[in-house]
Write an enzyme that holds these catalytic residues in place. Structure first.
Site, PDB file in Angstrom:
ATOM      1  N   GLU A 443      14.610 -11.820  23.836  1.00  0.00           N
ATOM      2  CA  GLU A 443      16.075 -11.724  23.622  1.00  0.00           C
ATOM      3  C   GLU A 443      16.680 -10.597  24.453  1.00  0.00           C
ATOM      4  OE1 GLU A 443      17.440 -14.070  22.407  1.00  0.00           O
ATOM      5  OE2 GLU A 443      15.759 -14.964  21.315  1.00  0.00           O
TER       6      GLU A 443
HETATM    7  C1  FAD Z   1       6.441 -14.365  22.476  1.00  0.00           C
HETATM    8  C2  FAD Z   1       7.622 -14.696  23.339  1.00  0.00           C
HETATM    9  C3  FAD Z   1       8.574 -15.587  22.894  1.00  0.00           C
HETATM   10  C4  FAD Z   1       9.659 -15.920  23.714  1.00  0.00           C
HETATM   11  N1  FAD Z   1      10.567 -16.864  23.282  1.00  0.00           N
HETATM   12  C5  FAD Z   1      11.492 -17.335  24.171  1.00  0.00           C
HETATM   13  C6  FAD Z   1      12.308 -18.472  23.845  1.00  0.00           C
HETATM   14  O1  FAD Z   1      12.231 -19.023  22.741  1.00  0.00           O
HETATM   15  N2  FAD Z   1      13.174 -18.937  24.785  1.00  0.00           N
HETATM   16  C7  FAD Z   1      13.285 -18.357  26.008  1.00  0.00           C
HETATM   17  O2  FAD Z   1      14.068 -18.839  26.825  1.00  0.00           O
HETATM   18  N3  FAD Z   1      12.539 -17.273  26.352  1.00  0.00           N
HETATM   19  C8  FAD Z   1      11.644 -16.756  25.466  1.00  0.00           C
HETATM   20  N4  FAD Z   1      10.854 -15.682  25.806  1.00  0.00           N
HETATM   21  C9  FAD Z   1      11.039 -15.062  27.108  1.00  0.00           C
HETATM   22  C10 FAD Z   1      11.647 -13.659  27.022  1.00  0.00           C
HETATM   23  O3  FAD Z   1      12.983 -13.724  26.647  1.00  0.00           O
HETATM   24  C11 FAD Z   1      11.415 -12.986  28.396  1.00  0.00           C
HETATM   25  O4  FAD Z   1      10.028 -12.698  28.467  1.00  0.00           O
HETATM   26  C12 FAD Z   1      12.237 -11.732  28.581  1.00  0.00           C
HETATM   27  O5  FAD Z   1      13.599 -12.060  28.684  1.00  0.00           O
HETATM   28  C13 FAD Z   1      11.815 -10.933  29.813  1.00  0.00           C
HETATM   29  O6  FAD Z   1      11.686 -11.727  30.945  1.00  0.00           O
HETATM   30  P1  FAD Z   1      10.361 -11.651  31.820  1.00  0.00           P
HETATM   31  O7  FAD Z   1       9.213 -11.798  30.879  1.00  0.00           O
HETATM   32  O8  FAD Z   1      10.466 -12.599  32.929  1.00  0.00           O
HETATM   33  O9  FAD Z   1      10.311 -10.182  32.346  1.00  0.00           O
HETATM   34  P2  FAD Z   1      11.065  -9.594  33.711  1.00  0.00           P
HETATM   35  O10 FAD Z   1      12.426 -10.143  33.704  1.00  0.00           O
HETATM   36  O11 FAD Z   1      10.153  -9.913  34.834  1.00  0.00           O
HETATM   37  O12 FAD Z   1      11.075  -8.094  33.392  1.00  0.00           O
HETATM   38  C14 FAD Z   1       9.972  -7.213  33.627  1.00  0.00           C
HETATM   39  C15 FAD Z   1      10.441  -5.783  33.431  1.00  0.00           C
HETATM   40  O13 FAD Z   1      11.457  -5.465  34.382  1.00  0.00           O
HETATM   41  C16 FAD Z   1      12.645  -5.034  33.742  1.00  0.00           C
HETATM   42  N5  FAD Z   1      13.793  -5.592  34.451  1.00  0.00           N
HETATM   43  C17 FAD Z   1      13.931  -6.830  34.944  1.00  0.00           C
HETATM   44  N6  FAD Z   1      15.115  -6.979  35.540  1.00  0.00           N
HETATM   45  C18 FAD Z   1      15.744  -5.811  35.431  1.00  0.00           C
HETATM   46  C19 FAD Z   1      17.005  -5.320  35.859  1.00  0.00           C
HETATM   47  N7  FAD Z   1      17.879  -6.080  36.521  1.00  0.00           N
HETATM   48  N8  FAD Z   1      17.326  -4.044  35.588  1.00  0.00           N
HETATM   49  C20 FAD Z   1      16.470  -3.260  34.919  1.00  0.00           C
HETATM   50  N9  FAD Z   1      15.267  -3.657  34.483  1.00  0.00           N
HETATM   51  C21 FAD Z   1      14.906  -4.916  34.731  1.00  0.00           C
HETATM   52  C22 FAD Z   1      12.556  -5.543  32.320  1.00  0.00           C
HETATM   53  O14 FAD Z   1      13.256  -4.706  31.434  1.00  0.00           O
HETATM   54  C23 FAD Z   1      11.049  -5.522  32.074  1.00  0.00           C
HETATM   55  O15 FAD Z   1      10.665  -4.259  31.606  1.00  0.00           O
HETATM   56  C24 FAD Z   1       9.793 -15.321  24.978  1.00  0.00           C
HETATM   57  C25 FAD Z   1       8.820 -14.410  25.421  1.00  0.00           C
HETATM   58  C26 FAD Z   1       7.739 -14.120  24.637  1.00  0.00           C
HETATM   59  C27 FAD Z   1       6.690 -13.194  25.182  1.00  0.00           C
END
Ligand code: FAD
Length: 605
Positions: A443
């Site tokens: 989220e």
């Molecule tokens: C158990 C679980 C359940 C989930 N359920 C859902 C679901 O039901 N539906 C759904 O759509 N998604 C879901 N997700 C996905 C979740 O919302 C994403 O994992 C999350 O939004 C982060 O995206 P990412 O994993 O690609 O990390 P990234 O976006 O790759 O981020 C990696 C790191 O970089 C930082 N970062 C990235 N971009 C920026 C920026 N512009 N500025 C500063 N910092 C930044 C982040 O804070 C983080 O620390 C789920 C994930 C998990 C693990």
């Protein structure tokens, strides 16, 4: 008997004494509810949580999710309590009666949900997640879409999800590649891959309704070009019966750090070119529509973390009362002195009070924000509605991230109280710590919430919304000054609130200046100190209510509880708040090292 999951005395204190929720029940839409019925509902929820759901927590974690050729099985022990949740219609407690829900006041459904989430988050969310899907369809759907999907989602017969994330579109949702092509009959054919989808596939319901973000062919890149589609797992015939299977399949589930009972699914849309979606709302307003669900989910994520922290704290404090180890410090030299429960040791007491202060502060913060949502919708005047709706909106990133981060820290400290036993799977605290970690990631990660606060929320209405937050704090400070006990703490909280005002101005200015990157390098500590100051406010408020009750002469059984409120506030304000003031100084000073260090300077090459 020792309290489990959520301290009921404390919950009652927050709801009825601190937030004075009875005044909210005067509203006509709550005419079916009075204090007695609300108490009864919460008691029933607690019984269900403790007797039927909690026993599945460790077992669900051990058995986990099983994936086989596109189908997903939840832990076997989830089926029976899931049926009980649906039979009791617990999942629809907060939903509008017009949609088939119970229309319970926000504080009642929050209290019940806290018990359920503390008992077994992974289990409860299979039943409750559809609420967000149903709300979006209610707000933006056609009459046919509403009739086809909402009743079965609200009843829990069908599940609901949210499909945003893709492998190259996580925090940056606008980078998504799932595409939608319009068909002659007005439907769309979707194609793409989504990952990490909570409850994307499972065996607890007949059908799953997926709201999917995708880009209609030819629409612009970024979030502006995103639309939202309803993609049912099974098509729904005109008579409401289930039709053929849609071309959306689960291709695997994640092995995770925690939440092993929760299906985190990878979903492939259109591998056979036949994934049909129905536009929800109008083209290119997908993010606006989805934000209705995202904002609700951010509150729920905060509550999830709070529920874990609350359960972990109660386990820790009760363990500390029973675990015998070491002699009292005053008997240090007396080898024959008896060993004592660890709660007698000053450092354990400090740790427990540290945990209690956050759990109490977060409990009050959550119910405060719930009351802002209620007053924002039902307040008597336009001015009141606007003020509280704005506060609710501004504090959403704060409730989401602060509770996530501190909730997890409380779970970690619970492990510390247990010592070696806490690190072992025979005791539940390590599971709470594992399960809770996700709350600062999904989220919107901590970093994303911090950016939201700095870039969008802080300057809302030229900063007037932030000022109204400080005004709310000052009302409590003024009350505290008049009561012996809390009056000695009021000046510290006032100093913190004033300092927060100064830091906010400085951060706001910096974010709009050529030094804006420096502001963003400190945005997460800034989000943190907002939460820290809110904790001080909430605890002072609690202490003021408690001191008033004591001054008015309270029942003997409540004396320790109220005195405990005053000591908790004193502990936080006198030992943690000074650290917060230091953090505020650091934010204002704005050390640029994180920006200036060379990429190679991070080492590890
Ligand atoms: C158990 C679980 C359940 C989930 N359920 C859902 C679901 O039901 N539906 C759904 O759509 N998604 C879901 N997700 C996905 C979740 O919302 C994403 O994992 C999350 O939004 C982060 O995206 P990412 O994993 O690609 O990390 P990234 O976006 O790759 O981020 C990696 C790191 O970089 C930082 N970062 C990235 N971009 C920026 C920026 N512009 N500025 C500063 N910092 C930044 C982040 O804070 C983080 O620390 C789920 C994930 C998990 C693990």
């Amino acid at each position: 008997m020792a309290q489990q999951l959520v301290d009921r005395r404390d919950l009652d204190f927050v709801i009825w004494e601190q937030m004075e929720a009875e005044s909210l029940l005067k509203n006509d839409i709550y005419k079916e509810f009075n204090k007695k019925t609300c108490d009864m509902i919460i008691t029933e929820a607690r019984t269900l949580a403790i007797k039927e759901m909690l026993p599945t927590l460790a077992e669900g974690d051990k058995q986990g999710i099983r994936f086989d050729k596109g189908s997903v099985k939840v832990p076997d022990c989830f089926h029976a309590p899931h049926r009980l949740i649906l039979e009791g219609e617990w999942q629809s407690l907060p939903m509008d009666p017009g949609l088939g829900g119970q229309g319970a006041p926000g504080f009642v459904s929050a209290a019940c949900a806290e018990y359920f989430l503390a008992a077994n988050y992974a289990l409860y969310v299979y039943a409750s997640m559809g609420n967000g899907t149903a709300k979006m369809i209610d707000l933006y759907g056609t009459p046919e879409q509403k009739a086809a999907y909402i009743p079965n989602i609200i009843s829990g017969k069908w599940g609901g999800t949210m499909l945003l994330t893709e492998s190259m579109a996580g925090s940056d949702v606008g980078a998504l590649e799932t595409s939608a092509k319009k068909n002659d009959d007005g439907t769309y054919t979707l194609s793409g891959n989504k990952i990490f989808i909570t409850n994307g596939e499972h065996d607890l319901c007949e059908n799953i309704i997926h709201p999917v973000l995708a880009r209609i062919e030819g629409d612009p890149p970024g979030t502006k070009g995103i639309s939202i589609f309803i993609v049912p797992k099974y098509f729904v015939n005109e008579d409401g019966s289930l039709g053929d299977r849609n071309d959306i399949v689960c291709t695997g589930v994640e092995e995770k750090h925690g939440l092993h009972g929760s299906a985190t699914a990878s979903m492939a849309l259109g591998t056979k070119g036949r994934c049909i979606g129905y536009l929800l709302g109008t083209p290119r307003e997908g993010m606006k529509v989805m934000f209705n669900m995202i904002n609700g989910a951010r509150m729920a994520t905060g509550l999830q973390a709070l529920s874990n922290a609350s359960a972990a704290y109660l386990l820790a404090v009760n363990y500390a009362r029973e675990r015998i180890q070491g002699r009292n410090l005053e008997d240090f030299k007396d080898q024959s002195a008896p060993s004592v429960p660890i709660i007698k040791h000053p450092d354990v007491r400090r740790n427990l009070l540290w945990m209690k202060s956050y759990v109490n502060g977060m409990q009050s913060f959550f119910h405060y924000l719930t009351s802002c949502a209620t007053r924002g919708a039902l307040g008597e005047t336009e001015e009141e509605r606007e003020r509280f709706a704005d506060l609710f909106d501004m504090l959403t990133p704060s409730i989401k991230d602060y509770l996530a981060v501190r909730g997890h820290e409380v779970c970690i400290q619970a492990i510390q109280v247990y010592g070696g036993a806490g690190y072992c799977q025979d005791y539940p605290v390590e599971q709470y710590a594992r399960d809770c970690k996700i709350t600062s990631i999904y989220e919107g990660t901590s970093g994303i919430q911090a950016m939201d606060m700095l870039a969008r929320k802080l300057g809302k209405k030229e900063g007037r919304v932030f000022m109204s937050l400080l005004e709310e704090m000052n009302k409590t400070i003024a009350r505290a000054r008049e009561i012996e006990g809390p009056s000695a703490l009021a000046a510290d909280v006032e100093a913190a609130a004033n300092r927060l005002g100064e830091i906010s101005m400085a951060m706001g200015k910096r974010a709009l200046s050529p030094q804006f990157k420096l502001a963003f390098a400190h945005s997460l500590p800034f989000l943190n100190v907002i939460g820290d100051t809110i904790m001080a406010w909430m605890l002072l408020w609690r202490a003021t209510v408690a001191a008033t009750q004591l001054a008015n002469g309270t029942k003997k059984k409540d004396v320790a509880f109220y005195l405990g409120q005053i000591k908790t506030a004193e502990f936080y304000i006198k030992t943690i708040l000074p650290e917060v003031m230091g953090k505020m100084n650091a934010i204002e000073a704005g050390c640029p090292a994180a920006l200036e260090i060379d990429d190679d300077g991070f080492g590890g090459l």
